[in-house]
Design a protein around this motif. Sequence first.
Motif, PDB file in Angstrom:
ATOM      1  N   THR A 100     -13.019  44.917  34.678  1.00 17.94           N
ATOM      2  CA  THR A 100     -12.405  45.600  35.820  1.00 17.94           C
ATOM      3  C   THR A 100     -13.425  45.912  36.899  1.00 17.94           C
ATOM      4  O   THR A 100     -13.223  45.603  38.080  1.00 17.94           O
ATOM      5  N   ILE A 101     -14.536  46.526  36.502  1.00 25.50           N
ATOM      6  CA  ILE A 101     -15.509  46.942  37.515  1.00 25.50           C
ATOM      7  C   ILE A 101     -16.322  45.758  38.039  1.00 25.50           C
ATOM      8  O   ILE A 101     -17.030  45.903  39.044  1.00 25.50           O
ATOM      9  N   SER A 102     -16.229  44.604  37.370  1.00 26.05           N
ATOM     10  CA  SER A 102     -16.891  43.422  37.914  1.00 26.05           C
ATOM     11  C   SER A 102     -16.058  42.776  39.011  1.00 26.05           C
ATOM     12  O   SER A 102     -16.577  41.970  39.798  1.00 26.05           O
ATOM     13  N   ARG A 103     -14.768  43.123  39.097  1.00 22.16           N
ATOM     14  CA  ARG A 103     -13.878  42.518  40.085  1.00 22.16           C
ATOM     15  C   ARG A 103     -13.295  43.541  41.053  1.00 22.16           C
ATOM     16  O   ARG A 103     -12.679  43.148  42.059  1.00 22.16           O
ATOM     17  N   ASP A 166      -8.079  42.562  43.424  1.00 17.92           N
ATOM     18  CA  ASP A 166      -8.049  41.371  42.589  1.00 17.92           C
ATOM     19  C   ASP A 166      -7.014  41.531  41.486  1.00 17.92           C
ATOM     20  O   ASP A 166      -6.988  42.537  40.779  1.00 17.92           O
ATOM     21  N   GLY A 167      -6.152  40.522  41.341  1.00 11.97           N
ATOM     22  CA  GLY A 167      -5.070  40.609  40.360  1.00 11.97           C
ATOM     23  C   GLY A 167      -5.575  40.705  38.940  1.00 11.97           C
ATOM     24  O   GLY A 167      -5.064  41.509  38.137  1.00 11.97           O
ATOM     25  N   ILE A 170      -6.957  44.189  38.308  1.00 13.21           N
ATOM     26  CA  ILE A 170      -5.891  45.169  38.114  1.00 13.21           C
ATOM     27  C   ILE A 170      -5.298  45.033  36.712  1.00 13.21           C
ATOM     28  O   ILE A 170      -5.073  46.029  36.014  1.00 13.21           O
ATOM     29  N   LEU A 171      -5.052  43.798  36.294  1.00 10.48           N
ATOM     30  CA  LEU A 171      -4.484  43.569  34.963  1.00 10.48           C
ATOM     31  C   LEU A 171      -5.438  44.072  33.875  1.00 10.48           C
ATOM     32  O   LEU A 171      -5.000  44.710  32.901  1.00 10.48           O
ATOM     33  N   ALA A 172      -6.735  43.806  34.034  1.00 14.70           N
ATOM     34  CA  ALA A 172      -7.713  44.266  33.050  1.00 14.70           C
ATOM     35  C   ALA A 172      -7.773  45.789  33.018  1.00 14.70           C
ATOM     36  O   ALA A 172      -7.856  46.393  31.943  1.00 14.70           O
ATOM     37  N   GLY A 173      -7.712  46.436  34.186  1.00 15.95           N
ATOM     38  CA  GLY A 173      -7.772  47.890  34.234  1.00 15.95           C
ATOM     39  C   GLY A 173      -6.571  48.536  33.572  1.00 15.95           C
ATOM     40  O   GLY A 173      -6.712  49.492  32.789  1.00 15.95           O
TER      41      GLY A 173
END
Length: 371
Positions: A100-103, A166-167, A170-173
């Motif tokens: 998440t924090i990489s994107r 970034d989609g 968002i999905l990872a978060g």
Amino acid sequence: MSAAVVNRTVARPALGAAMVVGAATIWGLNGTVSKLLIQGGFDPPQLTAFRAAGAALGLLLIILVTRGPRSLAARWRDIPRLLVYGVIGVFSVPLLYFVTISRLPVGIGLLFQFTAPVFIALWVRFGERQPVRRRLWAGLALAVAGLVCVAQLWTVFGSGGGLRLDGLGILAGLSAAVLLALWYVLGSRFVAGSPSASADTPASAVRKRTAAPVSVRDPLILTCWAFGAAAVAGAVVRPWWTFDWELLAGRSGGQPTWLLATYLILFGTITPYLLLTYAMRHLPPTSVGILGMTEIVLASAFAWLLLGEALEAAQILGGLVLVAGVALAESARVVRSANAEAPRPTGDEGSGPGDQADHATAKTDQAAVAG
């Protein structure tokens, strides 16, 4: 294979709250150490796998010395649940957070992760079908609003069209938040029994008859199993034979990398996870998740005191609002806890000491969410 189970302990909410805040304090300080290790050459998947394997070995050594290998025994039907518990909570959640924090900006990543208590409350309301006090929702709303201020989310939107979210990020978060909520619920069931198993909740009684029972386990043993599963998952993602051991011989931030790595395993992983797991004996998952939100306030305070990072007025105000939201949400448990002392077990609730203890534990668990 027999199970190493333990009797339920009498819930002590104040002790549980102190444990969660203690874990949040350690994690608040731990962010600096993790950042130094990444700057020293570790990448996020590698650091996740290294931490899991190191913690698993450390916990295994403690258990073998203090309790012997038999204490690690588990029933065959519990092993899949233990593996899922470990892969979800101590491997997948950190890895998804790193993605998440990489994107996305770190502030948005934190906002996603700390919405886990909302998902827990939704599960309790619609999954467990227990009533939820309005002040719990109000407290959660305040806490999330405070988190927005502490993270200063408005700074991620520029004047030239704003930030493009970034989609995948968002999905990872969102996935990290949902899995963290699931980890809290599963952990509470393992160390304290299912919070829904209350004698005065008809729907819970039905589920208790139909669902496979979960062995109540010692938190130390449960945490070892969790990190063992996470270590196996880490070895699949980042095999040990590809690890660059020369990284530990370097330096980062003026400190030896091996010393930072040792601190991360002993004090940044084993200690806070044990505190959190033991706290699940005394608090329901909703309270554990809500109190855990104080981590971001403590992390900001440590960054201010130790790294000289100045806090703006909005961040200070947001921290106060977040703490107020946590206190309001927790007051739902405190108010009900005082009123929950009166009922006594009757005929079908059991009359033995064990039945009375189970009933008291279930009552305390329900206090966090019941209206």
